[in-house]
Design a protein around this motif. Structure first.
Motif, PDB file in Angstrom:
ATOM      1  N   LEU A 119      56.370  57.482  -5.211  1.00 39.52           N
ATOM      2  CA  LEU A 119      55.167  57.437  -6.055  1.00 39.52           C
ATOM      3  C   LEU A 119      53.908  57.613  -5.228  1.00 39.52           C
ATOM      4  CD1 LEU A 119      56.287  54.442  -8.292  1.00 39.52           C
ATOM      5  CD2 LEU A 119      56.072  56.836  -9.012  1.00 39.52           C
ATOM      6  N   ASP A 120      54.083  58.114  -3.979  1.00 40.79           N
ATOM      7  CA  ASP A 120      52.966  58.353  -3.060  1.00 40.79           C
ATOM      8  C   ASP A 120      52.193  57.069  -2.756  1.00 40.79           C
ATOM      9  OD1 ASP A 120      53.484  61.146  -2.883  1.00 40.79           O
ATOM     10  OD2 ASP A 120      52.519  61.434  -4.823  1.00 40.79           O
ATOM     11  N   LEU A 121      52.935  55.968  -2.652  1.00 47.50           N
ATOM     12  CA  LEU A 121      52.372  54.683  -2.272  1.00 47.50           C
ATOM     13  C   LEU A 121      52.850  54.322  -0.869  1.00 47.50           C
ATOM     14  CD1 LEU A 121      53.155  52.780  -5.610  1.00 47.50           C
ATOM     15  CD2 LEU A 121      50.961  53.808  -4.947  1.00 47.50           C
ATOM     16  N   GLU A 122      52.184  53.368  -0.242  1.00 48.69           N
ATOM     17  CA  GLU A 122      52.646  52.886   1.050  1.00 48.69           C
ATOM     18  C   GLU A 122      54.018  52.233   0.900  1.00 48.69           C
ATOM     19  OE1 GLU A 122      51.247  53.310   4.009  1.00 48.69           O
ATOM     20  OE2 GLU A 122      49.633  54.482   3.082  1.00 48.69           O
ATOM     21  N   SER A 123      54.846  52.342   1.926  1.00 49.39           N
ATOM     22  CA  SER A 123      56.186  51.767   1.841  1.00 49.39           C
ATOM     23  C   SER A 123      56.153  50.252   1.685  1.00 49.39           C
ATOM     24  CB  SER A 123      57.006  52.141   3.079  1.00 49.39           C
ATOM     25  OG  SER A 123      56.365  51.682   4.256  1.00 49.39           O
ATOM     26  N   SER A 124      55.030  49.634   2.037  1.00 46.78           N
ATOM     27  CA  SER A 124      54.881  48.181   1.918  1.00 46.78           C
ATOM     28  C   SER A 124      54.341  47.754   0.552  1.00 46.78           C
ATOM     29  CB  SER A 124      53.933  47.667   3.008  1.00 46.78           C
ATOM     30  OG  SER A 124      52.646  48.268   2.875  1.00 46.78           O
ATOM     31  N   VAL A 163      52.755  39.693 -11.285  1.00 43.04           N
ATOM     32  CA  VAL A 163      52.273  40.340 -12.508  1.00 43.04           C
ATOM     33  C   VAL A 163      52.595  41.832 -12.461  1.00 43.04           C
ATOM     34  CG1 VAL A 163      50.263  40.887 -13.928  1.00 43.04           C
ATOM     35  CG2 VAL A 163      50.444  38.641 -12.823  1.00 43.04           C
ATOM     36  N   VAL A 164      53.373  42.273 -13.430  1.00 40.45           N
ATOM     37  CA  VAL A 164      53.778  43.675 -13.543  1.00 40.45           C
ATOM     38  C   VAL A 164      52.748  44.410 -14.396  1.00 40.45           C
ATOM     39  CG1 VAL A 164      55.549  45.233 -14.422  1.00 40.45           C
ATOM     40  CG2 VAL A 164      56.214  43.075 -13.338  1.00 40.45           C
ATOM     41  N   GLN A 165      52.084  45.387 -13.801  1.00 37.64           N
ATOM     42  CA  GLN A 165      51.137  46.225 -14.524  1.00 37.64           C
ATOM     43  C   GLN A 165      51.309  47.653 -14.042  1.00 37.64           C
ATOM     44  OE1 GLN A 165      47.164  44.823 -13.672  1.00 37.64           O
ATOM     45  NE2 GLN A 165      47.718  44.239 -11.597  1.00 37.64           N
ATOM     46  N   CYS A 166      50.844  48.584 -14.809  1.00 37.18           N
ATOM     47  CA  CYS A 166      51.107  50.002 -14.553  1.00 37.18           C
ATOM     48  C   CYS A 166      50.868  50.373 -13.092  1.00 37.18           C
ATOM     49  CB  CYS A 166      50.225  50.854 -15.465  1.00 37.18           C
ATOM     50  SG  CYS A 166      50.581  52.623 -15.348  1.00 37.18           S
ATOM     51  N   LEU A 167      51.871  50.964 -12.469  1.00 40.73           N
ATOM     52  CA  LEU A 167      51.789  51.347 -11.067  1.00 40.73           C
ATOM     53  C   LEU A 167      50.799  52.491 -10.857  1.00 40.73           C
ATOM     54  CD1 LEU A 167      55.600  51.300 -10.239  1.00 40.73           C
ATOM     55  CD2 LEU A 167      53.873  49.804  -9.206  1.00 40.73           C
ATOM     56  N   PRO A 168      50.176  52.532  -9.688  1.00 41.64           N
ATOM     57  CA  PRO A 168      49.321  53.683  -9.378  1.00 41.64           C
ATOM     58  C   PRO A 168      50.105  54.991  -9.467  1.00 41.64           C
ATOM     59  CG  PRO A 168      49.022  51.922  -7.762  1.00 41.64           C
ATOM     60  CD  PRO A 168      50.200  51.536  -8.602  1.00 41.64           C
ATOM     61  N   ASN A 169      49.435  56.041  -9.846  1.00 35.06           N
ATOM     62  CA  ASN A 169      50.004  57.389  -9.926  1.00 35.06           C
ATOM     63  C   ASN A 169      51.032  57.548 -11.038  1.00 35.06           C
ATOM     64  OD1 ASN A 169      48.485  57.910  -7.575  1.00 35.06           O
ATOM     65  ND2 ASN A 169      50.186  57.237  -6.284  1.00 35.06           N
ATOM     66  N   CYS A 170      51.049  56.604 -11.999  1.00 34.97           N
ATOM     67  CA  CYS A 170      52.004  56.692 -13.101  1.00 34.97           C
ATOM     68  C   CYS A 170      51.322  56.973 -14.440  1.00 34.97           C
ATOM     69  CB  CYS A 170      52.834  55.408 -13.184  1.00 34.97           C
ATOM     70  SG  CYS A 170      54.041  55.251 -11.854  1.00 34.97           S
ATOM     71  N   ARG A 171      50.065  57.300 -14.417  1.00 38.17           N
ATOM     72  CA  ARG A 171      49.370  57.749 -15.632  1.00 38.17           C
ATOM     73  C   ARG A 171      48.204  58.639 -15.225  1.00 38.17           C
ATOM     74  NH1 ARG A 171      45.754  52.602 -17.715  1.00 38.17           N
ATOM     75  NH2 ARG A 171      45.488  51.600 -15.673  1.00 38.17           N
ATOM     76  N   LYS A 172      47.851  59.523 -16.115  1.00 37.32           N
ATOM     77  CA  LYS A 172      46.739  60.431 -15.851  1.00 37.32           C
ATOM     78  C   LYS A 172      45.414  59.674 -15.938  1.00 37.32           C
ATOM     79  CE  LYS A 172      49.248  64.365 -17.793  1.00 37.32           C
ATOM     80  NZ  LYS A 172      49.294  65.385 -18.878  1.00 37.32           N
ATOM     81  N   GLU A 173      44.421  60.195 -15.282  1.00 40.23           N
ATOM     82  CA  GLU A 173      43.102  59.562 -15.283  1.00 40.23           C
ATOM     83  C   GLU A 173      42.583  59.448 -16.716  1.00 40.23           C
ATOM     84  OE1 GLU A 173      38.666  60.134 -13.263  1.00 40.23           O
ATOM     85  OE2 GLU A 173      40.339  61.427 -12.678  1.00 40.23           O
ATOM     86  N   GLY A 174      42.172  58.248 -17.089  1.00 39.54           N
ATOM     87  CA  GLY A 174      41.659  58.003 -18.433  1.00 39.54           C
ATOM     88  C   GLY A 174      42.727  57.678 -19.456  1.00 39.54           C
TER      89      GLY A 174
END
Length: 348
Positions: free
Chosen positions: A166-171, A289-300
């Protein structure tokens, strides 16, 4: 039935220094998560001798007399630990109770631990078998405790790769995995009767998993099938010695805003042989707290789901599947003096 699912990936590149090989692994995992949420891995760090020891412990436990297994029954506690009889669960609506028996354990926590006191995701003391010899009992606890801890390590490694997909840091998932709750299950599937109705009879009915990720070790007997939505086929998952079948659960699908898939799977044991498997269900820190991960929805674009804790996301799904089996048995059982005895639901 179709074949070819899920693909077998070499996870050893994750531990190496070849960046191109790591990038290839990340890309392969990403494709699997987008397609049906299933893949297999070899090249992990769980020793083969430990895997074999776990299967030995599983066969040792399930070969005990029924009355010995019942002494460790999950019905003696409210935190989902210990032995589960056959036909205790229904995961697929319209089918009969499932033809499997299980033994479930987790982190062996004392009764004064905050997770137990606050009823966090079936946390508490394990229900160890009582009728093993002293030496066998010591080995049983030692092997399964070591394996449980190694599976935590492997789950963290898999989540690090998922973060990179998801193009996130491995940590990125480190806070989620800190003080995480997980469940290890030993499962035994007796051969299904040859005259059983395959439309009704299941080792495990078609379902999706509840938590973040599942890591499944199979013995040599097949039976696991994964649903292929594009064709409507059930794909046979051939056991590979030493490999883990990895799949995403409902919470991860929700977390990814439905970008990644939590997919249907089931077990039908038509082999005529005893099937053993060992799934490891990783739920995470119950207060995370589970909330939408970065890069998993379009801007807006709004998130599809509201934020909630792991406890809220995972808890409750277990009770539903066990309640279905209790209801089935109540309807099927003859009444005695117009009284039916219900089973207390499990608290998760």
């Amino acid at each position: 039935m179709a074949s070819g699912a899920p693909p077998l990936l070499d996870f050893s590149s994750y531990y190496g220094s070849d960046e191109a090989a790591k990038a290839k692994l990340v890309d392969e995992v990403r494709k699997c998560c987008l397609h049906n949420g299933f893949f297999q891995i070899i090249g992990h760090r769980v020793p083969a001798e430990l895997q074999e020891a776990v299967f030995t412990m599983s066969r040792t436990f399930f070969s005990l007399p029924q009355e010995s297994k019942d002494k460790a029954s999950i019905e003696t506690n409210s935190w989902y630990r210990g032995y589960e009889k056959k036909e205790s669960q229904i995961l697929e609506a319209g089918t009969a109770p499932e033809l499997k028996e299980g033994y479930y354990l987790g982190e062996d926590l004392p009764r004064d631990h905050p997770y137990f006191v606050n009823k966090k995701l079936n946390s508490g003391p394990n229900m160890w078998p009582q009728d093993l010899s002293d030496s066998d009992s010591e080995e049983f606890k030692s092997v399964l405790t070591r394996y449980y801890r190694m599976m935590h390590e492997l789950a963290r490694d898999v989540l690090a790769v998922l973060a990179k997909t998801l193009d996130l840091e491995s940590s990125y998932f480190d806070a989620f995995t800190k003080d995480a709750v997980a469940t290890l299950r030993l499962l035994h599937y007796p051969p299904q009767p040859k005259d059983s109705d395959l439309k009704l009879t299941r080792g495990i009915g078609a379902h999706t998993d509840f938590g973040a990720i599942t890591l499944l070790m199979q013995n040599e007997v097949d039976g696991l099938q994964v649903y292929e939505k594009a064709t409507g086929d059930w794909l046979d998952v051939e056991p590979r010695k030493g490999a883990y079948v990895v799949n995403l659960g409902n919470m991860f699908m929700r977390w990814s805003n439905d970008k990644y898939i939590s997919n249907l799977h089931r077990v039908i044991n038509k082999s005529g042989r005893e099937r053993y498997s060992v799934p490891f269900f990783f739920s995470g820190n119950p207060d995370y707290v589970v909330q939408c991960l970065p890069n998993c929805r379009k801007e807006g674009e709004p998130a599809k789901y509201p934020s909630m804790t792991v406890q809220e996301a995972v808890g409750g799904s277990y009770n539903k599947s066990y309640a279905a089996a209790r209801e089935y048995k109540v309807k099927a059982a003859p009444k005695k003096d117009n009284v039916l005895i219900s089973t207390q639901p499990i608290t998760v």
